[in-house]
Design a protein around this motif. Structure first.
Motif, mmCIF file in Angstrom:
data_model
loop_
_atom_site.group_PDB
_atom_site.id
_atom_site.type_symbol
_atom_site.label_atom_id
_atom_site.label_comp_id
_atom_site.label_asym_id
_atom_site.label_seq_id
_atom_site.Cartn_x
_atom_site.Cartn_y
_atom_site.Cartn_z
ATOM 1 N N ALA A 252 37.035 -0.597 -18.021
ATOM 2 C CA ALA A 252 38.442 -0.864 -18.311
ATOM 3 C C ALA A 252 38.539 -1.445 -19.714
ATOM 4 O O ALA A 252 38.164 -2.589 -19.952
ATOM 5 C CB ALA A 252 39.014 -1.833 -17.288
ATOM 6 N N GLN A 253 39.017 -0.641 -20.658
ATOM 7 C CA GLN A 253 39.025 -1.035 -22.068
ATOM 8 C C GLN A 253 40.432 -1.351 -22.537
ATOM 9 O O GLN A 253 41.300 -0.486 -22.568
ATOM 10 C CB GLN A 253 38.427 0.065 -22.942
ATOM 11 N N LEU B 12 33.458 -2.520 -15.517
ATOM 12 C CA LEU B 12 33.099 -3.293 -16.690
ATOM 13 C C LEU B 12 34.364 -3.593 -17.476
ATOM 14 O O LEU B 12 35.279 -2.770 -17.518
ATOM 15 C CB LEU B 12 32.130 -2.535 -17.590
ATOM 16 N N ALA B 13 34.411 -4.754 -18.124
ATOM 17 C CA ALA B 13 35.530 -5.094 -18.995
ATOM 18 C C ALA B 13 35.146 -4.791 -20.433
ATOM 19 O O ALA B 13 34.009 -5.021 -20.853
ATOM 20 C CB ALA B 13 35.899 -6.564 -18.856
ATOM 21 N N ALA B 14 36.099 -4.291 -21.209
ATOM 22 C CA ALA B 14 35.862 -3.988 -22.619
ATOM 23 C C ALA B 14 37.124 -4.296 -23.409
ATOM 24 O O ALA B 14 38.233 -4.194 -22.892
ATOM 25 C CB ALA B 14 35.478 -2.520 -22.795
ATOM 26 N N GLY B 15 36.930 -4.675 -24.666
ATOM 27 C CA GLY B 15 38.056 -4.965 -25.540
ATOM 28 C C GLY B 15 38.180 -6.445 -25.814
ATOM 29 O O GLY B 15 38.583 -7.211 -24.944
ATOM 30 N N GLY B 16 37.770 -6.891 -27.008
ATOM 31 C CA GLY B 16 37.895 -8.294 -27.370
ATOM 32 C C GLY B 16 36.827 -9.184 -26.777
ATOM 33 O O GLY B 16 37.051 -10.382 -26.607
ATOM 34 N N ILE B 17 35.649 -8.626 -26.482
ATOM 35 C CA ILE B 17 34.591 -9.406 -25.846
ATOM 36 C C ILE B 17 33.392 -9.500 -26.786
ATOM 37 O O ILE B 17 32.764 -8.494 -27.120
ATOM 38 C CB ILE B 17 34.167 -8.774 -24.510
ATOM 39 N N ALA B 18 33.091 -10.725 -27.229
ATOM 40 C CA ALA B 18 31.983 -10.929 -28.155
ATOM 41 C C ALA B 18 31.277 -12.261 -27.935
ATOM 42 O O ALA B 18 30.435 -12.646 -28.732
ATOM 43 C CB ALA B 18 32.481 -10.862 -29.598
ATOM 44 N N GLU C 21 32.265 -6.739 -13.319
ATOM 45 C CA GLU C 21 30.879 -7.039 -12.955
ATOM 46 C C GLU C 21 29.942 -6.857 -14.146
ATOM 47 O O GLU C 21 28.740 -6.643 -13.982
ATOM 48 C CB GLU C 21 30.449 -6.166 -11.779
ATOM 49 N N GLY C 22 30.514 -6.972 -15.324
ATOM 50 C CA GLY C 22 29.763 -6.855 -16.561
ATOM 51 C C GLY C 22 30.718 -6.520 -17.683
ATOM 52 O O GLY C 22 31.942 -6.431 -17.478
ATOM 53 N N VAL C 23 30.163 -6.351 -18.893
ATOM 54 C CA VAL C 23 31.009 -6.079 -20.055
ATOM 55 C C VAL C 23 30.423 -4.945 -20.877
ATOM 56 O O VAL C 23 29.219 -4.685 -20.876
ATOM 57 C CB VAL C 23 31.170 -7.337 -20.939
ATOM 58 N N TRP C 24 31.317 -4.295 -21.613
ATOM 59 C CA TRP C 24 30.979 -3.218 -22.545
ATOM 60 C C TRP C 24 31.459 -3.684 -23.911
ATOM 61 O O TRP C 24 32.650 -3.896 -24.128
ATOM 62 C CB TRP C 24 31.695 -1.945 -22.113
ATOM 63 N N CYS C 25 30.545 -3.901 -24.830
ATOM 64 C CA CYS C 25 30.874 -4.441 -26.149
ATOM 65 C C CYS C 25 30.469 -3.454 -27.233
ATOM 66 O O CYS C 25 29.406 -2.837 -27.151
ATOM 67 C CB CYS C 25 30.140 -5.757 -26.400
ATOM 68 N N GLY C 26 31.294 -3.344 -28.264
ATOM 69 C CA GLY C 26 30.966 -2.444 -29.359
ATOM 70 C C GLY C 26 31.060 -3.106 -30.717
ATOM 71 O O GLY C 26 30.128 -3.111 -31.501
ATOM 72 N N SER C 27 32.212 -3.719 -31.018
ATOM 73 C CA SER C 27 32.455 -4.257 -32.353
ATOM 74 C C SER C 27 31.433 -5.312 -32.754
ATOM 75 O O SER C 27 30.981 -5.347 -33.907
ATOM 76 C CB SER C 27 33.866 -4.862 -32.426
ATOM 77 N N VAL C 28 31.058 -6.182 -31.833
ATOM 78 C CA VAL C 28 30.216 -7.323 -32.168
ATOM 79 C C VAL C 28 28.876 -6.927 -32.779
ATOM 80 O O VAL C 28 28.276 -7.690 -33.549
ATOM 81 C CB VAL C 28 29.998 -8.204 -30.919
ATOM 82 N N TRP C 29 28.406 -5.716 -32.514
ATOM 83 C CA TRP C 29 27.097 -5.286 -33.030
ATOM 84 C C TRP C 29 27.184 -4.757 -34.451
ATOM 85 O O TRP C 29 26.150 -4.556 -35.092
ATOM 86 C CB TRP C 29 26.516 -4.210 -32.101
#
Length: 356
Positions: free
Chosen positions: A190-191, A221-227, A241-249
């Motif tokens: 869910a982004q 998974l939660a996504a969007g604004g997670i770092a 039940e977890g997170v999907w992160c992209g920007s932070v990397w």
């Protein structure tokens, strides 16, 4: 941090790291998370090289691959586009608009001998484009295949399950999530609109619990604004039940982000992103720049359908990034980012326990 997702994927921490950089993918997997390689712009040959490298670096630890599988794109009726088709479909007024931008911002023409058609390399969003990438992926020991845009086709889900590979799909609305669940997806991401890249209009705080309720018992998974660990804890509280992160990397030591763009990220605030069609033809969040502003002009031509819009964007474009860019103010190893997330998450859990 053990959840159904961490058990499903065989990882210590249910922190999924989306990156186009193989070094980030390997580093996060080796730190106990789960790296996911964004491969939409890979050729089959390059993907073979990168997956072999990741497997050599991770020594049997799990990782995944992410592709774009949109239902709607230019050339869908023909099964995809080649370079000649793209050239024929680019309207003269759009090309003239791009050429004018390049002239005004002093972008020099390509040097003699350079590949004058490299900008026409397309994202592989048609079956003709992504099926060779799937062949390469399933020839390796991937643990997850994700669709970042569009519902995974039934044949992909069947093939993945035959290989004991988890199928994930990103959703920006409850309707999208329900469609993914009905198709047989194992994991729904869910982004929220805060995310970088292709994203919808609903905020993560609103979207995640709605999706969790709508698709139960399918894990989310939660996504969007997670770092950070606090944001992971918030996602868990919402039912993820977890997170999907992209920007932070993008600002890690391993990231292949161009130095000039990385510096922009390091100095940007959470107000410096915009949701724009100017890079791919579909709404995507990115850093606001002269390029995005030009496409917001009243006299700007309409953006083109994916993947045509990207054929003219590369020379002046920046990169996709989410609103969390305001927190990305230091360069760290990806491993340290994971450990910082886990440590802060543990602090939040302890604080909550003390309040009980």
């Amino acid at each position: 941090m053990q959840t159904r997702v961490s058990e499903m994927l065989g990882v210590e921490f249910p922190i999924l790291a989306f990156s186009h950089c193989r070094d980030v993918v390997a580093a996060v997997t080796n730190a106990g998370g789960f790296g996911v390689l964004g491969a939409v712009a890979h050729s089959p040959e390059r993907l073979e090289i990168d997956l072999a490298w990741i497997e050599d670096q991770t020594k049997g630890r799990p990782y995944g691959v992410d592709l774009l599988l949109p239902a709607k794109y230019a050339g869908a009726d023909e099964g995809g586009l080649d370079r000649e088709s793209v050239r024929a479909l680019l309207p003269p007024e759009q090309q003239e608009f791009v050429d004018d931008i390049l002239r005004r911002y002093d972008v020099p023409p390509l040097a003699d001998g350079a590949d004058h058609e490299s900008h026409l390399d397309l994202m592989r969003v048609s079956p003709k484009g992504y099926e060779p990438l799937l062949d390469v992926s399933f020839a390796h020991r991937i643990r997850l295949i994700a669709s970042a845009l569009g519902p995974p086709p039934p044949q992909l889900i069947e093939r993945a399950h035959d290989h004991d590979v988890v199928v994930a799909a990103l959703a920006g609305t409850v309707t999208h999530a329900e469609r993914h669940q009905a198709a047989g997806v194992d994991l729904i991401i869910a982004q929220g609109t805060e995310a970088g890249g292709h994203t919808g209009e609903i905020a993560t705080m609103v979207l995640v619990p709605d999706v969790v309720d709508a698709v139960a018992p399918t894990p989310v998974l939660a996504a969007g604004g997670i770092a950070s660990g606090r944001q992971i804890a918030a996602a868990m509280a919402l039912g993820a039940e977890g997170v999907w992160c992209g920007s932070v990397w993008l600002t890690t030591e391993e990231a292949e982000t161009q130095p000039a763009v990385k510096q922009k990220f390091l100095t940007a605030t959470d107000k410096d992103t915009v949701r724009s069609r100017s890079l791919t033809g579909k709404p995507a969040r990115m850093l606001r720049t002269a390029w995005t502003d030009e496409w917001e002009r009243p006299d700007a031509p309409s953006t083109l359908a994916m993947p045509l819009q990207g054929a003219g964007a590369n020379q002046l474009a920046n990169y996709f990034v989410g609103q969390v860019v305001g927190r990305m103010n230091a360069v760290k190893p990806a491993r340290q980012v994971v450990f910082d997330m886990v440590s802060e998450y543990a602090d939040v859990v302890e604080r909550f326990a003390a309040q009980a």
